[in-house]
Motif scaffolding. Structure first.
Motif, short mmCIF file in Angstrom:
data_model
loop_
_atom_site.label_atom_id
_atom_site.label_comp_id
_atom_site.label_asym_id
_atom_site.label_seq_id
_atom_site.Cartn_x
_atom_site.Cartn_y
_atom_site.Cartn_z
N GLN A 88 10.08 -3.77 4.66
CA GLN A 88 11.24 -2.91 4.39
C GLN A 88 10.77 -1.46 4.48
OE1 GLN A 88 14.32 -4.29 3.98
NE2 GLN A 88 13.25 -6.20 4.42
N TRP A 89 10.65 -0.98 5.71
CA TRP A 89 9.93 0.27 5.94
C TRP A 89 10.52 1.46 5.19
CZ3 TRP A 89 5.76 -1.61 7.65
CH2 TRP A 89 5.75 -2.68 8.54
N ARG A 90 11.83 1.63 5.25
CA ARG A 90 12.44 2.80 4.61
C ARG A 90 12.32 2.70 3.08
NH1 ARG A 90 16.22 6.56 6.06
NH2 ARG A 90 16.62 5.50 8.03
N ALA A 91 12.77 1.56 2.53
CA ALA A 91 12.77 1.41 1.07
C ALA A 91 11.35 1.46 0.52
CB ALA A 91 13.46 0.10 0.69
N ALA A 92 10.42 0.75 1.16
CA ALA A 92 9.05 0.72 0.67
C ALA A 92 8.40 2.10 0.78
CB ALA A 92 8.24 -0.31 1.44
N GLY A 93 8.68 2.81 1.87
CA GLY A 93 8.12 4.16 2.03
C GLY A 93 8.62 5.10 0.96
N GLU A 94 9.92 5.05 0.68
CA GLU A 94 10.48 5.91 -0.37
C GLU A 94 9.90 5.55 -1.74
OE1 GLU A 94 14.67 5.43 -0.06
OE2 GLU A 94 14.87 6.72 1.73
N ARG A 95 9.73 4.25 -1.98
CA ARG A 95 9.18 3.83 -3.27
C ARG A 95 7.73 4.28 -3.42
NH1 ARG A 95 9.71 3.61 -8.39
NH2 ARG A 95 8.51 1.94 -9.41
N LEU A 96 6.94 4.21 -2.36
CA LEU A 96 5.56 4.67 -2.43
C LEU A 96 5.48 6.16 -2.71
CD1 LEU A 96 3.88 2.61 0.45
CD2 LEU A 96 3.26 2.55 -1.97
N ARG A 97 6.37 6.94 -2.11
CA ARG A 97 6.40 8.38 -2.41
C ARG A 97 6.74 8.62 -3.87
NH1 ARG A 97 8.36 8.48 2.89
NH2 ARG A 97 10.53 8.29 2.23
N LEU A 111 -9.27 3.45 -9.24
CA LEU A 111 -7.83 3.13 -9.14
C LEU A 111 -7.18 3.96 -8.04
CD1 LEU A 111 -6.91 2.78 -12.91
CD2 LEU A 111 -6.90 0.97 -11.20
N TRP A 112 -7.55 5.22 -7.97
CA TRP A 112 -6.96 6.08 -6.93
C TRP A 112 -7.34 5.59 -5.54
CZ3 TRP A 112 -3.19 9.09 -5.84
CH2 TRP A 112 -3.22 9.86 -4.67
N HIS A 113 -8.58 5.11 -5.41
CA HIS A 113 -9.02 4.58 -4.10
C HIS A 113 -8.16 3.39 -3.70
CE1 HIS A 113 -11.64 3.42 -0.82
NE2 HIS A 113 -11.66 2.18 -1.31
N ARG A 114 -7.91 2.48 -4.62
CA ARG A 114 -7.05 1.32 -4.31
C ARG A 114 -5.63 1.77 -3.99
NH1 ARG A 114 -7.29 -2.71 -9.16
NH2 ARG A 114 -5.63 -3.67 -7.91
N PHE A 115 -5.12 2.69 -4.79
CA PHE A 115 -3.75 3.20 -4.59
C PHE A 115 -3.63 3.87 -3.22
CE2 PHE A 115 -0.44 6.49 -5.38
CZ PHE A 115 0.61 5.64 -5.73
N SER A 116 -4.58 4.71 -2.91
CA SER A 116 -4.56 5.43 -1.63
C SER A 116 -4.73 4.47 -0.46
CB SER A 116 -5.68 6.48 -1.63
OG SER A 116 -5.70 7.19 -0.41
N HIS A 117 -5.60 3.46 -0.64
CA HIS A 117 -5.81 2.47 0.43
C HIS A 117 -4.52 1.69 0.71
CE1 HIS A 117 -7.89 -0.43 2.94
NE2 HIS A 117 -7.32 -1.40 2.25
N ALA A 118 -3.80 1.34 -0.35
CA ALA A 118 -2.54 0.61 -0.16
C ALA A 118 -1.54 1.46 0.63
CB ALA A 118 -1.95 0.22 -1.51
N ARG A 119 -1.45 2.74 0.28
CA ARG A 119 -0.53 3.64 1.01
C ARG A 119 -0.95 3.76 2.47
NH1 ARG A 119 -1.11 8.98 -1.43
NH2 ARG A 119 0.66 9.60 -0.16
N SER A 120 -2.25 3.87 2.70
CA SER A 120 -2.74 4.01 4.07
C SER A 120 -2.46 2.74 4.87
CB SER A 120 -4.24 4.30 4.06
OG SER A 120 -4.51 5.53 3.40
N ALA A 121 -2.66 1.57 4.22
CA ALA A 121 -2.42 0.30 4.92
C ALA A 121 -0.95 0.18 5.30
CB ALA A 121 -2.84 -0.87 4.02
N PHE A 122 -0.06 0.56 4.38
CA PHE A 122 1.37 0.51 4.69
C PHE A 122 1.71 1.46 5.84
CE2 PHE A 122 5.61 2.34 4.13
CZ PHE A 122 6.39 1.19 4.22
#
Length: 409
Positions: free
Chosen positions: A140-149, A169-180
């Motif tokens: 769900q590209w739009r919804a997931a992108g907005e939620r990540l922001r 924790l920040w590394h995991r968080f940032s990695h998840a955003r990058s993967a998405f």
């Protein structure tokens, strides 16, 4: 010499203060009377009382740090221990001791509060990381992108943890955003490729549709347009800036063809409606030939009607079975009349019918004689069996006699 409950001044002008450990020298006073000396150092004491009171209030009602509070206590204790004031210095020491205990209590409370806040912040950040890692797998590209922001803004509002935990924790968080972001970029790159392929396919379909728009080969062309529409739907969507224009051209080409076909079909329908009217009149004329009384004249009249029928063009498809059925019914009646006439006038057929009838009549007569003989002999079983055989032969004889009658015999 002058004195009060907490201090005195001796003959030399030396000022003393009374404490639990005995008298302590406050200082020397030479500028005025002993009373003035005591009053001066008592004011010093009152100043200390005010300062300690203010510090107590700050510790109890503000967020003064334990470090700063302890420094203020130490500063005031030095002044009290210096004995440069006249008053109940032991009471001031007791108040300062209580302040130290209060500061320590506040220090522990704040330490516990910081630990609690840290635990809450850790839990909140771990929850953000878990949600981000779940969103990283979303399509769900739009919804997931907005939620990540939104999660990033939430993260920024949370307190920092110890550096190691916060960085992990920040590394995991940032990695998840990058993967998405990487998956989304790949998806839209693939989508762009698919849309470009769809554009090329639809341009080809448009070109063929426009080429067919002037065709007068109505059936095959209409069928091809249906195939083109299926191909259009299967091609997927082109880029937004191309899709509407391609569709308008594709639909426009079809509209030109089908409008022309409708015009031709309307003329054809009018012509076929007139043809139907003419054929219904001929069917009515043919039906008047029945019942057949003069076979030769009826055949000639039907032939005339049929020739005029063949000269008339097509009628509407849904009306064809009924009107043609009326003509076929007349035709079948004429054929039956011809067959009846032929059988009536055919000598060989008549002879065969007469011969068969004679044979059956002889068989019937013979069976009747045998039945009478069996009855006379008392053999009823044989008589019953012969009677059943007689019934079958009699039925055949009746049918043969009917056929012979058709020959006029």
């Amino acid at each position: 010499m002058s004195s009060d409950p907490w201090g005195r001044v001796d003959e030399t002008g030396t000022v003393y203060v009374r404490t639990a450990d005995g008298e302590k020298v406050v200082g020397s006073w030479q500028a005025g009377s002993p009373e003035e000396a005591l009053a001066y150092f008592e004011r010093k004491y009152e100043g200390l009382v005010v300062e300690i009171g203010l510090l107590e209030k700050r510790v109890k009602t503000t967020d003064l740090s334990a470090k700063d509070a302890q420094a203020a206590v130490d500063h005031l204790r030095e002044q009290v221990d210096a004995h440069h004031a006249v008053g109940d210095l032991d009471a001031l020491r007791a108040r300062l001791d209580k302040l130290v205990a209060l500061v320590e209590t506040r220090r522990e409370e704040r330490k516990a509060q910081r630990a609690k806040q840290s635990d809450e912040a850790r839990g909140a950040k771990e929850a953000l990381v878990a949600e981000a890692e779940e969103l990283a797998r979303s399509d769900q590209w739009r919804a997931a992108g907005e939620r990540l922001r939104s999660l990033v803004d939430t993260w920024k509002g949370l307190p920092r943890l110890d550096r190691k935990s916060d960085d992990e924790l920040w590394h995991r968080f940032s990695h998840a955003r990058s993967a998405f972001s990487k998956r989304r970029k790949q998806h839209f790159a693939q989508l762009d490729s698919q849309r470009e392929e769809a554009r090329r396919t639809k341009e080809r379909l448009v070109a063929e549709a426009e080429a067919l728009s002037s065709s007068t080969d109505w059936g095959p062309t209409a069928a091809r347009y249906r195939d083109l529409m299926s191909e259009w739907k299967a091609a997927g969507r082109a880029q937004r800036e191309h899709e509407d224009d391609l569709w308008n051209r594709f639909r426009g080409a079809q509209d030109v063809f089908f409008a022309a076909r409708s015009s031709v079909f309307a003329e054809r329908d009018a012509e076929q409606a007139e043809n139907l009217k003419l054929k219904e009149e001929l069917a009515e004329e043919a039906e008047k030939l029945l019942p057949v009384t003069d076979l030769k004249a009826a055949r000639a009249a039907f032939r005339s009607v049929n020739e005029r029928w063949e000269a008339i063009g097509h009628v509407p498809r849904d009306a064809r079975p009924k009107v043609e059925g009326r003509m076929h019914a007349v035709e079948r009646a004429l054929q039956e009349a011809e067959e009846t006439e032929w059988r009536r006038t055919n000598p060989e057929a008549r002879a065969r019918a007469e011969g068969l009838t004679g044979q059956l009549q002889a068989a019937v007569d013979k069976l009747r004689s045998q039945i009478e003989q069996a009855r006379a002999q008392g053999n009823n079983a044989k008589a019953d069996k012969l009677e059943r055989e007689l019934e079958g032969r009699q039925a055949l004889l009746d049918q043969a006699l009917k056929g012979l009658h058709e020959f006029g015999g």
